[in-house]
Write a protein that holds these residues in place. Structure first.
Motif, PDB file in Angstrom:
ATOM      1  N   PRO A 174      -0.624   7.385  -9.197  1.00  0.00           N
ATOM      2  CA  PRO A 174      -0.941   7.521  -7.893  1.00  0.00           C
ATOM      3  C   PRO A 174      -0.917   9.088  -7.591  1.00  0.00           C
ATOM      4  O   PRO A 174      -0.342   9.786  -8.181  1.00  0.00           O
ATOM      5  CB  PRO A 174       0.370   6.872  -7.342  1.00  0.00           C
ATOM      6  CG  PRO A 174       0.688   5.976  -8.483  1.00  0.00           C
ATOM      7  CD  PRO A 174       0.463   6.436  -9.637  1.00  0.00           C
ATOM      8  N   GLY A 175      -1.858   9.046  -6.689  1.00  0.00           N
ATOM      9  CA  GLY A 175      -1.928  10.602  -6.340  1.00  0.00           C
ATOM     10  C   GLY A 175      -3.222  11.580  -7.165  1.00  0.00           C
ATOM     11  O   GLY A 175      -3.822  12.638  -6.733  1.00  0.00           O
TER      12      GLY A 175
ATOM     13  N   SER B 207      -9.917   2.751   5.180  1.00  0.00           N
ATOM     14  CA  SER B 207      -8.926   2.894   4.373  1.00  0.00           C
ATOM     15  C   SER B 207      -9.333   4.014   3.545  1.00  0.00           C
ATOM     16  O   SER B 207      -8.103   4.538   2.684  1.00  0.00           O
ATOM     17  CB  SER B 207      -8.710   1.769   3.623  1.00  0.00           C
ATOM     18  OG  SER B 207      -9.745   1.224   2.944  1.00  0.00           O
TER      19      SER B 207
ATOM     20  N   ARG C 168     -10.205  10.513   1.892  1.00  0.00           N
ATOM     21  CA  ARG C 168      -9.879  10.509   0.355  1.00  0.00           C
ATOM     22  C   ARG C 168     -10.935  10.318  -0.599  1.00  0.00           C
ATOM     23  O   ARG C 168     -11.207  10.984  -1.633  1.00  0.00           O
ATOM     24  CB  ARG C 168      -8.719   9.344   0.224  1.00  0.00           C
ATOM     25  CG  ARG C 168      -7.687   9.500   1.097  1.00  0.00           C
ATOM     26  CD  ARG C 168      -6.431   8.482   0.302  1.00  0.00           C
ATOM     27  NE  ARG C 168      -6.929   7.122   0.583  1.00  0.00           N
ATOM     28  CZ  ARG C 168      -7.044   6.111  -0.451  1.00  0.00           C
ATOM     29  NH1 ARG C 168      -6.598   6.472  -1.622  1.00  0.00           N
ATOM     30  NH2 ARG C 168      -7.393   5.039  -0.153  1.00  0.00           N
TER      31      ARG C 168
ATOM     32  N   SER D   6      -6.460  11.311  -3.988  1.00  0.00           N
ATOM     33  CA  SER D   6      -5.260  10.895  -3.392  1.00  0.00           C
ATOM     34  C   SER D   6      -5.157   9.358  -3.824  1.00  0.00           C
ATOM     35  O   SER D   6      -4.841   8.399  -2.988  1.00  0.00           O
ATOM     36  CB  SER D   6      -5.125  10.968  -2.114  1.00  0.00           C
ATOM     37  OG  SER D   6      -5.234  12.655  -1.879  1.00  0.00           O
TER      38      SER D   6
ATOM     39  N   LYS E  75      -4.077   5.273  -4.604  1.00  0.00           N
ATOM     40  CA  LYS E  75      -2.951   4.766  -4.297  1.00  0.00           C
ATOM     41  C   LYS E  75      -3.144   3.305  -5.156  1.00  0.00           C
ATOM     42  O   LYS E  75      -4.160   2.885  -5.716  1.00  0.00           O
ATOM     43  CB  LYS E  75      -2.955   4.414  -2.648  1.00  0.00           C
ATOM     44  CG  LYS E  75      -2.973   5.466  -1.900  1.00  0.00           C
ATOM     45  CD  LYS E  75      -3.187   5.056  -0.462  1.00  0.00           C
ATOM     46  CE  LYS E  75      -3.162   6.246   0.576  1.00  0.00           C
ATOM     47  NZ  LYS E  75      -3.385   5.922   1.893  1.00  0.00           N
ATOM     48  N   PRO E  76      -1.965   2.731  -5.538  1.00  0.00           N
ATOM     49  CA  PRO E  76      -1.937   1.670  -6.251  1.00  0.00           C
ATOM     50  C   PRO E  76      -3.297   0.637  -5.426  1.00  0.00           C
ATOM     51  O   PRO E  76      -3.571  -0.273  -6.361  1.00  0.00           O
ATOM     52  CB  PRO E  76      -0.550   1.091  -6.205  1.00  0.00           C
ATOM     53  CG  PRO E  76       0.199   2.432  -6.191  1.00  0.00           C
ATOM     54  CD  PRO E  76      -0.759   3.132  -5.272  1.00  0.00           C
ATOM     55  N   GLU E  77      -3.227   0.468  -4.199  1.00  0.00           N
ATOM     56  CA  GLU E  77      -3.968  -0.400  -3.431  1.00  0.00           C
ATOM     57  C   GLU E  77      -5.468  -0.178  -3.821  1.00  0.00           C
ATOM     58  O   GLU E  77      -6.459  -1.054  -3.410  1.00  0.00           O
ATOM     59  CB  GLU E  77      -3.712  -0.641  -1.992  1.00  0.00           C
ATOM     60  CG  GLU E  77      -3.590   0.687  -1.384  1.00  0.00           C
ATOM     61  CD  GLU E  77      -2.201   1.182  -1.229  1.00  0.00           C
ATOM     62  OE1 GLU E  77      -1.446   1.066  -2.195  1.00  0.00           O
ATOM     63  OE2 GLU E  77      -1.782   1.901  -0.220  1.00  0.00           O
ATOM     64  N   ASP E  78      -5.683   0.822  -4.278  1.00  0.00           N
ATOM     65  CA  ASP E  78      -7.042   1.279  -4.610  1.00  0.00           C
ATOM     66  C   ASP E  78      -7.745   0.705  -5.916  1.00  0.00           C
ATOM     67  O   ASP E  78      -8.752   0.670  -6.416  1.00  0.00           O
ATOM     68  CB  ASP E  78      -7.412   2.821  -4.666  1.00  0.00           C
ATOM     69  CG  ASP E  78      -7.144   3.529  -3.537  1.00  0.00           C
ATOM     70  OD1 ASP E  78      -6.678   4.429  -3.373  1.00  0.00           O
ATOM     71  OD2 ASP E  78      -7.613   2.996  -2.491  1.00  0.00           O
TER      72      ASP E  78
ATOM     73  N   VAL F 248      -4.780   2.160 -10.537  1.00  0.00           N
ATOM     74  CA  VAL F 248      -3.769   3.063 -10.294  1.00  0.00           C
ATOM     75  C   VAL F 248      -2.405   2.807 -10.324  1.00  0.00           C
ATOM     76  O   VAL F 248      -1.906   1.455  -9.712  1.00  0.00           O
ATOM     77  CB  VAL F 248      -4.080   3.656  -8.656  1.00  0.00           C
ATOM     78  CG1 VAL F 248      -3.130   4.803  -8.381  1.00  0.00           C
ATOM     79  CG2 VAL F 248      -5.508   4.071  -8.462  1.00  0.00           C
TER      80      VAL F 248
END
Length: 126
Positions: free
Chosen positions: A14-15, A63, A67, A85, A87-90, A124
């Protein structure tokens, strides 16, 4: 023979960041709007970003704004997606797609595209 070959996916914390590439062949790349979609497990494929044939206009889903950045190099027949950046949801399989020549309609839906790649996995996780 039309080909869209994605690369650049992988496992990232993440990140973190990745640069996805999609190399096109078998059609006139410079006449086509190009898009990126993604599909998470158990979900439908969703629009991420698109760039018109001369790179003068870009579009992205809310969303990922701020980024993710889509770009293209018509000399190399390649479209890119810089993903920052993360995120796990990516987490998803990311697909590139080519629209019909000189078309900028329906770019946020799958039906707006004529050709698709096989996808590259982005995970991620810490």
């Amino acid at each position: 023979q039309v080909q869209l070959v994605e690369s650049g996916g992988g496992l990232v914390q993440p990140g973190g960041s990745l640069r996805l590439s999609c190399a096109a062949s078998g059609f006139t790349f410079s006449s086509r709007t190009m898009g990126w979609f993604r599909q998470a497990p158990g979900q439908e494929r969703k629009f991420v970003a698109a760039i018109n044939w001369i790179g003068g206009a870009t579009y992205s889903t809310d969303s990922v704004k701020g980024r993710f950045t889509i770009s293209r190099d018509n000399a190399k027949n390649t479209v890119y997606l810089q993903v920052n950046s993360l995120k796990p949801e990516d987490t998803a399989v990311y697909y590139c797609a080519a629209a019909s020549p000189y078309s900028d309609h329906g770019l946020t839906v799958s039906d707006g595209y004529a050709y698709w790649g096989q996808g590259t996995q982005v995970t991620v996780s810490s």
